[in-house]
Motif scaffolding. Structure first.
Motif, short mmCIF file in Angstrom:
data_model
loop_
_atom_site.label_atom_id
_atom_site.label_comp_id
_atom_site.label_asym_id
_atom_site.label_seq_id
_atom_site.Cartn_x
_atom_site.Cartn_y
_atom_site.Cartn_z
N ASN A 190 0.83 -1.21 0.00
CA ASN A 190 0.00 0.00 0.00
C ASN A 190 0.86 1.26 0.00
OD1 ASN A 190 -2.18 -1.69 0.07
ND2 ASN A 190 -2.57 -1.43 2.26
N GLU A 191 1.64 1.41 -1.04
CA GLU A 191 2.60 2.52 -1.09
C GLU A 191 2.40 3.39 -2.32
OE1 GLU A 191 4.68 3.28 1.27
OE2 GLU A 191 5.22 1.46 2.37
N GLU A 192 1.14 3.57 -2.77
CA GLU A 192 0.93 4.34 -4.00
C GLU A 192 1.56 5.74 -3.95
OE1 GLU A 192 -3.31 4.64 -4.47
OE2 GLU A 192 -3.57 5.80 -2.64
N GLU A 193 1.63 6.31 -2.74
CA GLU A 193 2.17 7.67 -2.63
C GLU A 193 3.69 7.70 -2.70
OE1 GLU A 193 0.41 9.94 0.81
OE2 GLU A 193 -0.62 8.01 1.02
N THR A 194 4.34 6.59 -2.40
CA THR A 194 5.79 6.65 -2.27
C THR A 194 6.58 6.03 -3.43
OG1 THR A 194 5.63 4.68 -0.90
CG2 THR A 194 5.85 6.76 0.26
N VAL A 195 5.96 5.14 -4.24
CA VAL A 195 6.75 4.51 -5.30
C VAL A 195 7.33 5.54 -6.27
CG1 VAL A 195 5.89 2.15 -5.29
CG2 VAL A 195 4.64 3.86 -6.54
N GLY A 196 6.56 6.58 -6.58
CA GLY A 196 7.02 7.63 -7.49
C GLY A 196 8.20 8.40 -6.92
N PRO A 197 8.02 9.05 -5.74
CA PRO A 197 9.13 9.79 -5.13
C PRO A 197 10.39 8.94 -4.95
CG PRO A 197 7.11 10.26 -3.96
CD PRO A 197 6.77 9.21 -4.98
N PHE A 198 10.21 7.67 -4.65
CA PHE A 198 11.36 6.78 -4.48
C PHE A 198 12.14 6.70 -5.79
CE2 PHE A 198 13.33 2.64 -4.95
CZ PHE A 198 14.14 2.61 -3.85
N TYR A 199 11.41 6.48 -6.88
CA TYR A 199 12.04 6.38 -8.19
C TYR A 199 12.82 7.66 -8.52
CZ TYR A 199 12.49 6.38 -13.24
OH TYR A 199 12.99 6.49 -14.50
N GLU A 200 12.17 8.82 -8.25
CA GLU A 200 12.83 10.11 -8.51
C GLU A 200 14.17 10.20 -7.79
OE1 GLU A 200 11.51 12.19 -10.60
OE2 GLU A 200 9.65 11.00 -10.79
N GLU A 201 14.20 9.77 -6.52
CA GLU A 201 15.43 9.82 -5.73
C GLU A 201 16.51 8.94 -6.35
OE1 GLU A 201 16.71 11.51 -2.93
OE2 GLU A 201 14.95 12.72 -3.41
N VAL A 202 16.10 7.74 -6.78
CA VAL A 202 17.10 6.80 -7.30
C VAL A 202 17.70 7.31 -8.61
CG1 VAL A 202 17.46 4.47 -8.21
CG2 VAL A 202 16.13 4.79 -6.13
N VAL A 203 16.86 7.86 -9.50
CA VAL A 203 17.42 8.29 -10.79
C VAL A 203 18.36 9.49 -10.63
CG1 VAL A 203 15.70 7.29 -12.32
CG2 VAL A 203 15.30 9.57 -11.38
N LYS A 204 18.23 10.20 -9.49
CA LYS A 204 19.18 11.29 -9.25
C LYS A 204 20.62 10.77 -9.22
CE LYS A 204 16.31 14.45 -6.57
NZ LYS A 204 15.91 14.68 -5.17
N LEU A 205 20.75 9.46 -8.93
CA LEU A 205 22.10 8.88 -8.83
C LEU A 205 22.62 8.38 -10.17
CD1 LEU A 205 21.55 6.82 -5.56
CD2 LEU A 205 22.93 8.88 -5.79
N ASP A 206 21.82 8.53 -11.24
CA ASP A 206 22.23 8.00 -12.55
C ASP A 206 23.64 8.42 -12.98
OD1 ASP A 206 20.30 6.22 -13.16
OD2 ASP A 206 19.04 7.61 -14.30
N PRO A 207 24.03 9.71 -12.79
CA PRO A 207 25.39 10.09 -13.19
C PRO A 207 26.44 9.24 -12.48
CG PRO A 207 24.09 12.03 -12.64
CD PRO A 207 23.25 10.85 -12.30
N PHE A 208 26.19 8.97 -11.18
CA PHE A 208 27.14 8.15 -10.43
C PHE A 208 27.22 6.74 -11.04
CE2 PHE A 208 27.43 4.77 -7.25
CZ PHE A 208 28.74 4.95 -6.83
N ARG B 161 5.77 10.42 3.46
CA ARG B 161 4.41 10.16 2.94
C ARG B 161 3.93 8.80 3.40
NH1 ARG B 161 6.97 12.49 -1.22
NH2 ARG B 161 6.04 14.30 -2.22
N GLY B 162 2.63 8.57 3.29
CA GLY B 162 2.07 7.26 3.64
C GLY B 162 2.26 7.01 5.12
N GLU B 163 1.92 5.81 5.57
CA GLU B 163 2.11 5.55 6.99
C GLU B 163 2.74 4.20 7.26
OE1 GLU B 163 -2.44 4.47 8.12
OE2 GLU B 163 -1.93 6.54 7.61
N THR B 164 3.26 4.05 8.47
CA THR B 164 3.95 2.79 8.81
C THR B 164 2.96 1.62 8.78
OG1 THR B 164 5.17 1.59 10.46
CG2 THR B 164 3.73 3.33 11.27
#
Ligand code: UDP
Ligand code: MG
Length: 310
Positions: free
Chosen positions: A13-31, A205-208
């Motif tokens: 039940n993480e519909e709110e977080t899958v997107g932001p998570f992806y955004e964070e990971v792709v920030k590391l693409d140059p690395f 976002r979301g809850e535990t």
């Protein structure tokens, strides 16, 4: 030589977080490009009842490096981790929560340690900031008990956020037990582990997904999966009561023989019977717990069932 890094993210039940998570990971693409690392994100949808899977499918349309395994129902985070590891074929595998409490920006440092020769890089949070105090108290107590009664090294504050080599991932996969307590499994397999520490980060976002009760039961699972000390406690009680009973018999006989005291007292008898009865039930309960765990293992049920793979 190019390496493949699998990022395993359990989602319930993480519909709110899958997107932001992806955004964070792709920030590391140059690395990743610099290090010649290819990445592949494996979202494990643990039977979510919201739009988590739809959100993952939308992301997949933007980025081919996203994969997903969707369960037939909620099997729990431990099962999700196992499924992720089974589907990961990379040279490096990292487990990460989707709520960004496991900060992806630590990855470059972690990969640095792997390059330096470590087999796995683990993380622990040094503070429990933002957590209810009773919860912290019970968590700390649990780790203290675990430390005393189990030979397996289970670290206080350790997160499931871990980067490991193929070899370590295979070792964890070789432990096909049904009652999975991943924190213990990591300690059990060994290998050269580097520990990184960071301050607790609160969920944005979301809850535990963990209620206090769920955590409590989980801690009992952990104790039973990695220690047989409770069984020893019941043997200890057995012995203690035998000694006590023996002393009481001697006292009673001596009192009767020397002082002619009539053997009396049903109140004391009732107390003794209920105490011993209680302790017996408690010990049978411990035995029953282990038996039930054994029962589940013997059934050899699958750890998870897949409904859909992307
Ligand atoms: N999670 C899961 N299945 C569950 C419960 C949780 O896959 O039954 C995932 C959840 O989506 C998240 C991670 O496990 O990515 C950690 O859960 P949560 O943040 O709720 O736990 P906390 O950080 O509060 O310990
Ligand atoms: Mg969390």
């Amino acid at each position: 030589m190019s390496r493949l890094l699998n990022i395993i993210v359990p989602c319930f039940n993480e519909e709110e977080t899958v997107g932001p998570f992806y955004e964070e990971v792709v920030k590391l693409d140059p690395f990743f490009t610099k290090e010649d690392i290819k990445i592949e994100i494996i979202y494990v949808d643990d039977g979510s009842r919201d739009r988590t899977l739809e959100r993952i499918k939308e992301l997949r349309k933007q980025d081919e490096r996203i994969r997903a395994v969707s369960f037939s129902r909620n099997f729990g985070k431990e099962a999700a981790i196992y499924a992720g590891l089974e589907h990961a074929k990379g040279d490096l595998v990292v487990l990460m929560d989707v709520d960004l409490q496991d900060p992806p920006h630590l990855l470059p440092e972690m990969i640095g340690h792997i390059n330096a020769g470590y087999d796995s890089v683990a993380t622990r949070r040094v503070s429990r900031k933002g957590e209810p105090p009773i919860r912290s108290f019970f968590a700390r107590t649990f780790y203290k008990i675990m430390h005393k009664i189990s030979k397996t090294d289970i670290v206080d504050g350790a997160r499931d956020y871990r980067l490991m080599t193929r070899q370590v991932a295979d070792a964890i996969l070789s432990m096909g037990e049904y009652n999975r307590f991943t924190k213990g499994i990591f300690g059990w397999v060994g290998y050269e582990t580097k520990w990184l520490e960071y301050e607790n980060i609160e969920r944005t976002r979301g809850e535990t997904k963990w209620s206090f009760w769920k955590l409590f039961l989980y801690s009992l699972d952990g104790i039973m999966a990695f220690s047989t000390a409770p069984l020893a406690i019941s043997s200890f009680f057995g012995m203690l009561f035998c000694v006590l009973a023996f002393l009481l018999i001697i006292v009673t006989i001596v009192r009767k023989a020397l002082f002619g005291d009539p053997v009396s007292g049903w109140p004391s008898l009732v107390c003794i019977i209920s105490l011993v009865g209680g302790v017996q039930m408690f010990c049978v309960g411990i035995l029953g717990q282990y038996l039930s765990k054994t029962y589940m293992e013997v059934k050899k049920r699958p750890i998870y069932l897949v409904k859909e793979e992307i």
